[in-house]
Design an enzyme around this catalytic site. Structure first.
Site, PDB file in Angstrom:
ATOM      1  CB  SER A 141      57.693  54.203  23.609  1.00 13.44           C
ATOM      2  OG  SER A 141      57.388  52.875  23.979  1.00 13.44           O
ATOM      3  CE1 TYR A 154      58.511  55.974  29.086  1.00 11.70           C
ATOM      4  CE2 TYR A 154      57.470  54.061  28.090  1.00 11.70           C
ATOM      5  CZ  TYR A 154      58.526  54.927  28.176  1.00 11.70           C
ATOM      6  OH  TYR A 154      59.612  54.778  27.345  1.00 11.70           O
TER       7      TYR A 154
END
Ligand code: NAP
Length: 257
Positions: A141, A154
Site C-alpha cells: 500500500s 496496518y
C-alpha cells in the site's frame, strides 16, 4: 488475451480489488483460482467469471493457516498442473495509533497481511521453481511510504510486505520468477467503507477528506488496481523485478501547494 494459457491464484478474491482482478484476469484468458475466507463471496466471484465466459475455481481457505494454504496449492496443481501467477491480495485493516492498538488487533493484522503472504508464497513457490517461471504480486500500500494518522499496525504490515517483496525477488530471480508489489492509494472497496464506518462519527465528511489525499481529488476504483495487477501478471512486465508499482492518484509523490 494478455494472460492466455496462464493459471492465476488470487487470495482474498471474494471482494474489492481481488474480485475485480479475478474478473479481469479471466477476461484476459487466465484460468483463475479464487481464494477467499468467505464461502459466499468466493463462490460469487467464480459464478461471475463463468457467467462472463471465463474459467474459475473457488478454493476456500484462510491464508493464515498453513494446512489450508497447502491444501489450496495442492488442489490447484491437481486441477491445472501449474500456477503461473500468484497475487497475494488478502488483507485486513487495523485502525489506531500505537497506544490505541490492542495486542490482539496487532497480531491479527500482522498474521493476515504478512504471514499470509509468507505462507501462500511458501506453498506455491516450489511449483514455480520446478517450472522456472512465475510472477508473484504482493499487495502492499502507499502507506508503506507515507505516514498516515492512526494506522500503526496496518502501515507496519504493508511496509513489511514491500521489504519482503524485494527480498523474495533476490532469492527467486535465478528461477525466472518475478516478485513485485502493488502500492494503491485509497480505493473504494468494502474494506474502506468499513474503515469509514468504524473510525469516524461522520463517514461522509471523512470520505471527502480521504478524496483530498489524492491529487485526483477522488478515490481509486478496484479496476484501477486490477489493471496494474494485469500488467505485473503478464509477460509485458518481464523487466519489472522487485519493484513497487504505485496506483494512488498522486497520494505518495504529489502535493497541492
Ligand atoms: P476487501 O474488499 O475487504 O477484500 C479483501 C478480501 O480478503 C475479502 O473478501 C476478505 O474476506 C478476504 N480475506 C480477509 N482475510 C482473509 C484471510 N485470512 N484469508 C483469505 N481471505 C481473506 O479489501 P480490498 O480493499 O479489496 O483490499 C484488498 C487488499 O488491498 C488488502 O491487502 C488491502 O490491505 C490492500 N489495499 C487496499 C486499499 C484500499 O484502499 N482498499 C489500499 C491499499 C491496499 P472477508 O470480507 O470475509 O473478511
Amino acid at each position: 488475451m494478455r494472460l492466455k494459457g496462464k493459471v492465476a491464484l488470487i487470495t482474498g478474491a471474494g471482494s474489492g480489488i481481488g474480485r475485480s482482478t479475478a474478473l479481469l484476469f479471466a477476461s484476459q484468458g487466465a484460468k483463475v483460482i479464487v481464494n477467499d475466507i468467505s464461502d459466499a463471496q468466493g463462490s460469487d466471484t467464480v459464478a461471475e467469471i463463468v457467467r462472463q465466459g471465463g474459467e474459475g475455481l473457488f478454493l476456500k481457505g484462510d491464508v493464515t493457516k498453513a494446512e489450508e494454504v497447502e491444501a489450496i496449492a495442492r488442489r490447484a496443481i491437481e486441477r491445472y498442473r501449474q500456477i503461473d501467477v500468484l497475487f497475494n491480495n488478502a488483507g485486513i485493516s487495523g485502525v489506531g495509533a500505537v497506544h490505541e492498538t490492542a495486542e490482539d488487533l496487532w497480531d491479527r493484522v500482522v498474521n493476515v497481511n504478512i504471514k499470509g503472504v509468507f505462507l501462500v508464497s511458501k506453498a506455491v513457490l516450489p511449483h514455480m521453481m520446478a517450472r522456472r517461471t512465475g510472477s508473484i504480486i504482493n499487495m502492499s500500500s502507499c502507506i508503506a511510504e507515507i505516514g498516515l494518522q492512526r494506522r500503526a499496525v496496518y502501515s507496519a504490515s504493508k511496509g513489511a510486505v514491500l521489504a519482503l517483496t524485494k527480498s523474495m525477488q533476490v532469492d527467486y530471480a535465478t528461477y525466472n520468477i518475478r516478485v513485485n508489489a502493488l502500492l494503491p492509494g485509497t480505493i473504494l472497496t468494502p474494506f474502506v467503507e468499513e474503515y469509514l464506518r468504524k473510525s469516524y462519527d461522520n463517514p461522509e465528511e471523512a470520505m471527502e477528506s480521504l478524496k483530498q489525499r489524492q491529487l485526483s481529488g477522488d478515490l481509486g476504483r478496484p479496476e484501477d488496481v486490477a489493471q496494474a495487477a494485469l500488467y505485473l501478471a503478464s509477460d509485458e512486465s518481464r523487466f519489472m523485478m522487485g519493484s513497487p508499482l504505485y496506483i494512488d492518484g498522486g497520494a505518495t509523490f504529489g502535493k497541492m501547494a
